[in-house]
Design an enzyme around this catalytic site. Structure first.
Site, PDB file in Angstrom:
ATOM      1  N   HIS A  48       0.797  -1.221   0.000  1.00  0.00           N
ATOM      2  CA  HIS A  48       0.000   0.000   0.000  1.00  0.00           C
ATOM      3  C   HIS A  48       0.837   1.283   0.000  1.00  0.00           C
ATOM      4  O   HIS A  48       0.294   2.359  -0.267  1.00  0.00           O
ATOM      5  CB  HIS A  48      -0.950   0.006   1.195  1.00  0.00           C
ATOM      6  N   ARG A  73       6.925  -6.338   2.797  1.00  0.00           N
ATOM      7  CA  ARG A  73       5.648  -6.857   2.328  1.00  0.00           C
ATOM      8  C   ARG A  73       5.561  -6.688   0.816  1.00  0.00           C
ATOM      9  O   ARG A  73       5.774  -5.602   0.282  1.00  0.00           O
ATOM     10  CB  ARG A  73       4.467  -6.155   2.997  1.00  0.00           C
ATOM     11  N   ASP A  87      16.695 -11.022  -4.094  1.00  0.00           N
ATOM     12  CA  ASP A  87      17.999 -10.697  -4.665  1.00  0.00           C
ATOM     13  C   ASP A  87      18.570  -9.398  -4.109  1.00  0.00           C
ATOM     14  O   ASP A  87      19.792  -9.268  -3.954  1.00  0.00           O
ATOM     15  CB  ASP A  87      17.914 -10.616  -6.190  1.00  0.00           C
TER      16      ASP A  87
END
Length: 266
Positions: A48, A73, A87
């Site tokens: 968000h 997240r 990565d």
């Protein structure tokens, strides 16, 4: 060189309650300020908040010297994005809206190299390997990776037992806001039906032997969820804290200005 220790996972394994802060400003500077304040973990929100992979990388770099462990997240279940986040050095991922064991198993595969998964090999190109400086990274990467899945819908609650039992899922995080919307009680996670669903999820995850977490910026909620067995709790949101402090400050000087209250929608 050894793989950096996943301090968030170590905190969960310690059995102690881990208090977190939602980091939504999407800048390394703000994340570093937050990391210096003593929270056990920070949630770098790629769902968000206006975060990109380079922005998340900058925040991981900014908080690295501090004791607050970063959790990233994702915006969705995309294995290509998961690969990129791993990565650039994310070691703990939180993935939203997991509703069944099949989705959970797919996320586990996205985080692991073949033959146990489908993560692509970046080798010396990526920060996670410290540009090929980590000894035998491919064989040991999974040892310091942590997958947290979010259960935040009625369907997720229905399937929480099998989600929590999925091998490779390290913890489950309950999302009160989306759950309240899905249950027809938007903005009211305190509704008895929503609270019953949350209590069911917490108990099911505990019975599966996994840590369970939740977002609860209101202190009374955080204390209640902790007493119910939540082991990692986000007790603040950086954007909300700034807004609350700003409103409280100006309210002392300007008539008719209301001080902020803690939002019940999260």
């Amino acid at each position: 060189m050894k793989i950096p220790k996943n301090e968030f996972m170590a905190g969960l394994l310690s059995g102690n309650v881990q208090y977190g802060l939602w980091a939504g400003f999407a800048t390394g500077y703000a994340a570093e300020i937050a990391a210096s304040t003593g929270f056990d973990w920070l949630l770098i929100d790629g769902e968000h908040a206006p975060n990109t992979v380079p922005a998340i990388l900058a925040q991981l770099q900014a908080v690295a010297p501090y004791d607050s462990a970063p959790v990233v997240r994702t915006v969705n279940h995309d294995p290509s994005l998961i690969k990129q986040l791993l990565d650039v050095g994310a070691q703990t991922l939180m993935v939203p809206m997991v509703e069944n064991a099949e989705q959970a198993k797919a996320l586990v595969r996205a985080m692991r190299y073949p033959p146990h998964g489908m993560r692509g090999v970046g080798g010396g190109l990526v920060r996670a390997t410290r540009w090929d400086g980590v000894d035998d990274y491919l064989a040991h990467a999974h040892e310091e990776l942590c997958l947290v899945v979010q259960v935040e819908s009625p369907r997720g609650i229905e399937n929480v037992e099998e989600i929590a039992a999925t091998e490779g899922v390290d913890a489950v995080f309950v999302g009160p806001a989306d759950l309240s919307v899905g249950m027809g009680q938007p903005g009211n996670p305190g509704h008895p039906d929503v609270q019953a669903a949350i209590a069911h999820a917490i108990k099911a995850v505990q019975e599966a032997g996994k840590p369970v977490g939740i977002l609860a910026p209101a202190e009374a909620d955080a204390r209640r969820y902790q007493s119910m067995g939540c082991q990692f709790i986000a007790v603040g949101i950086d954007i909300s804290l700034l807004r609350q402090a700003a409103l409280e400050t100006i309210a002392r000087y300007k008539d008719g200005t209301s001080a902020a209250t803690v939002s019940s929608t999260y």
